[in-house]
Motif scaffolding. Sequence first.
Motif, PDB file in Angstrom:
ATOM      1  N   ASP A   1       0.809  -1.219   0.000  1.00 17.28           N
ATOM      2  CA  ASP A   1       0.000   0.000   0.000  1.00 17.28           C
ATOM      3  C   ASP A   1       0.841   1.268   0.000  1.00 17.28           C
ATOM      4  N   GLU A   2       1.919   1.288   0.765  1.00 17.62           N
ATOM      5  CA  GLU A   2       2.741   2.493   0.851  1.00 17.62           C
ATOM      6  C   GLU A   2       3.368   2.828  -0.503  1.00 17.62           C
ATOM      7  N   ALA A   3       3.901   1.827  -1.186  1.00 16.86           N
ATOM      8  CA  ALA A   3       4.517   2.063  -2.496  1.00 16.86           C
ATOM      9  C   ALA A   3       3.486   2.591  -3.488  1.00 16.86           C
ATOM     10  N   ILE A   4       2.276   2.041  -3.446  1.00 19.89           N
ATOM     11  CA  ILE A   4       1.211   2.480  -4.350  1.00 19.89           C
ATOM     12  C   ILE A   4       0.777   3.906  -3.975  1.00 19.89           C
ATOM     13  N   ALA A   5       0.553   4.150  -2.692  1.00 20.65           N
ATOM     14  CA  ALA A   5       0.075   5.458  -2.246  1.00 20.65           C
ATOM     15  C   ALA A   5       1.073   6.567  -2.540  1.00 20.65           C
ATOM     16  N   LYS A   6       2.344   6.277  -2.347  1.00 18.45           N
ATOM     17  CA  LYS A   6       3.373   7.292  -2.556  1.00 18.45           C
ATOM     18  C   LYS A   6       3.864   7.341  -3.998  1.00 18.45           C
ATOM     19  N   GLN A   7       3.384   6.399  -4.819  1.00 20.08           N
ATOM     20  CA  GLN A   7       3.783   6.337  -6.222  1.00 20.08           C
ATOM     21  C   GLN A   7       5.309   6.327  -6.367  1.00 20.08           C
ATOM     22  N   ILE A   8       5.957   5.479  -5.594  1.00 22.19           N
ATOM     23  CA  ILE A   8       7.409   5.343  -5.656  1.00 22.19           C
ATOM     24  C   ILE A   8       7.749   4.636  -6.969  1.00 22.19           C
ATOM     25  N   PRO A   9       8.390   5.349  -7.900  1.00 21.28           N
ATOM     26  CA  PRO A   9       8.577   4.844  -9.260  1.00 21.28           C
ATOM     27  C   PRO A   9       9.221   3.453  -9.348  1.00 21.28           C
ATOM     28  N   THR A  10      10.213   3.194  -8.556  1.00 21.24           N
ATOM     29  CA  THR A  10      10.910   1.911  -8.654  1.00 21.24           C
ATOM     30  C   THR A  10      10.131   0.763  -8.022  1.00 21.24           C
ATOM     31  N   GLN A  11       9.062   1.075  -7.297  1.00 22.19           N
ATOM     32  CA  GLN A  11       8.329   0.035  -6.580  1.00 22.19           C
ATOM     33  C   GLN A  11       6.891  -0.165  -7.037  1.00 22.19           C
ATOM     34  N   VAL A  12       6.343   0.785  -7.750  1.00 25.36           N
ATOM     35  CA  VAL A  12       4.915   0.725  -8.101  1.00 25.36           C
ATOM     36  C   VAL A  12       4.583  -0.501  -8.948  1.00 25.36           C
ATOM     37  N   GLU A  13       5.352  -0.750  -9.984  1.00 27.00           N
ATOM     38  CA  GLU A  13       5.035  -1.845 -10.895  1.00 27.00           C
ATOM     39  C   GLU A  13       5.069  -3.191 -10.165  1.00 27.00           C
ATOM     40  N   GLY A  14       6.116  -3.420  -9.386  1.00 26.53           N
ATOM     41  CA  GLY A  14       6.214  -4.669  -8.640  1.00 26.53           C
ATOM     42  C   GLY A  14       5.127  -4.799  -7.589  1.00 26.53           C
ATOM     43  N   ALA A  15       4.838  -3.696  -6.921  1.00 24.35           N
ATOM     44  CA  ALA A  15       3.793  -3.713  -5.897  1.00 24.35           C
ATOM     45  C   ALA A  15       2.436  -4.011  -6.513  1.00 24.35           C
ATOM     46  N   GLU A  16       2.167  -3.424  -7.650  1.00 27.44           N
ATOM     47  CA  GLU A  16       0.876  -3.654  -8.298  1.00 27.44           C
ATOM     48  C   GLU A  16       0.770  -5.095  -8.791  1.00 27.44           C
ATOM     49  N   ALA A  17       1.869  -5.651  -9.281  1.00 23.37           N
ATOM     50  CA  ALA A  17       1.856  -7.053  -9.709  1.00 23.37           C
ATOM     51  C   ALA A  17       1.569  -7.971  -8.519  1.00 23.37           C
ATOM     52  N   GLN A  18       2.164  -7.676  -7.387  1.00 20.34           N
ATOM     53  CA  GLN A  18       1.918  -8.471  -6.182  1.00 20.34           C
ATOM     54  C   GLN A  18       0.459  -8.330  -5.727  1.00 20.34           C
ATOM     55  N   ARG A  19      -0.051  -7.123  -5.787  1.00 18.16           N
ATOM     56  CA  ARG A  19      -1.446  -6.894  -5.391  1.00 18.16           C
ATOM     57  C   ARG A  19      -2.398  -7.652  -6.316  1.00 18.16           C
ATOM     58  N   GLN A  20      -2.082  -7.707  -7.610  1.00 24.28           N
ATOM     59  CA  GLN A  20      -2.932  -8.448  -8.549  1.00 24.28           C
ATOM     60  C   GLN A  20      -2.918  -9.943  -8.225  1.00 24.28           C
ATOM     61  N   ALA A  21      -1.772 -10.471  -7.882  1.00 25.09           N
ATOM     62  CA  ALA A  21      -1.688 -11.882  -7.497  1.00 25.09           C
ATOM     63  C   ALA A  21      -2.537 -12.150  -6.254  1.00 25.09           C
ATOM     64  N   ILE A  22      -2.513 -11.225  -5.321  1.00 25.11           N
ATOM     65  CA  ILE A  22      -3.329 -11.354  -4.109  1.00 25.11           C
ATOM     66  C   ILE A  22      -4.809 -11.300  -4.472  1.00 25.11           C
ATOM     67  N   ARG A  23      -5.185 -10.378  -5.358  1.00 26.41           N
ATOM     68  CA  ARG A  23      -6.593 -10.278  -5.796  1.00 26.41           C
ATOM     69  C   ARG A  23      -7.067 -11.596  -6.403  1.00 26.41           C
ATOM     70  N   GLU A  24      -6.234 -12.186  -7.259  1.00 31.49           N
ATOM     71  CA  GLU A  24      -6.599 -13.439  -7.918  1.00 31.49           C
ATOM     72  C   GLU A  24      -6.756 -14.574  -6.907  1.00 31.49           C
ATOM     73  N   LYS A  25      -5.858 -14.633  -5.949  1.00 32.80           N
ATOM     74  CA  LYS A  25      -5.922 -15.649  -4.896  1.00 32.80           C
ATOM     75  C   LYS A  25      -7.246 -15.539  -4.133  1.00 32.80           C
ATOM     76  N   TYR A  26      -7.588 -14.318  -3.739  1.00 27.43           N
ATOM     77  CA  TYR A  26      -8.798 -14.132  -2.949  1.00 27.43           C
ATOM     78  C   TYR A  26     -10.069 -14.194  -3.780  1.00 27.43           C
ATOM     79  N   ALA A  27      -9.980 -13.986  -5.077  1.00 26.25           N
ATOM     80  CA  ALA A  27     -11.144 -14.178  -5.951  1.00 26.25           C
ATOM     81  C   ALA A  27     -11.512 -15.657  -5.977  1.00 26.25           C
ATOM     82  N   GLU A  28     -10.502 -16.507  -6.013  1.00 23.27           N
ATOM     83  CA  GLU A  28     -10.758 -17.947  -5.988  1.00 23.27           C
ATOM     84  C   GLU A  28     -11.372 -18.366  -4.652  1.00 23.27           C
ATOM     85  N   ILE A  29     -10.862 -17.815  -3.573  1.00 22.07           N
ATOM     86  CA  ILE A  29     -11.422 -18.115  -2.254  1.00 22.07           C
ATOM     87  C   ILE A  29     -12.873 -17.646  -2.181  1.00 22.07           C
ATOM     88  N   GLN A  30     -13.154 -16.468  -2.735  1.00 18.32           N
ATOM     89  CA  GLN A  30     -14.525 -15.948  -2.746  1.00 18.32           C
ATOM     90  C   GLN A  30     -15.454 -16.898  -3.492  1.00 18.32           C
TER      91      GLN A  30
END
Length: 76
Positions: free
Chosen positions: A29-58
């Motif tokens: 969340d911090e990397a996304i909120a602060k838009q830290i250039p070197t971390q945003v892409e990786g953070a968003e990819a990780q968040r998408q993986a988490i979304r997919e995991k929890y979509a299956e659980i849902q």
Amino acid sequence: MIIVNIDKAKEIGHTMRRAAREDEFKPFDEAIAKQIPTQVEGAEAQRQAIREKYAEIQTNIDAASTTDEIKAALGL
């Protein structure tokens, strides 16, 4: 005999799922909120993986017909 309201059990399961998902999002969340250039892409990819995991659980919680199936979907 105990009668379980499966719809209420599913609601509780979804609440637990949302809380767990939120905890997994926190490190990114911090990397996304602060838009830290070197971390945003990786953070968003990780968040998408988490979304997919929890979509299956849902989906598994929604399809459950017993409390044991709900627990299994949550990994309990």
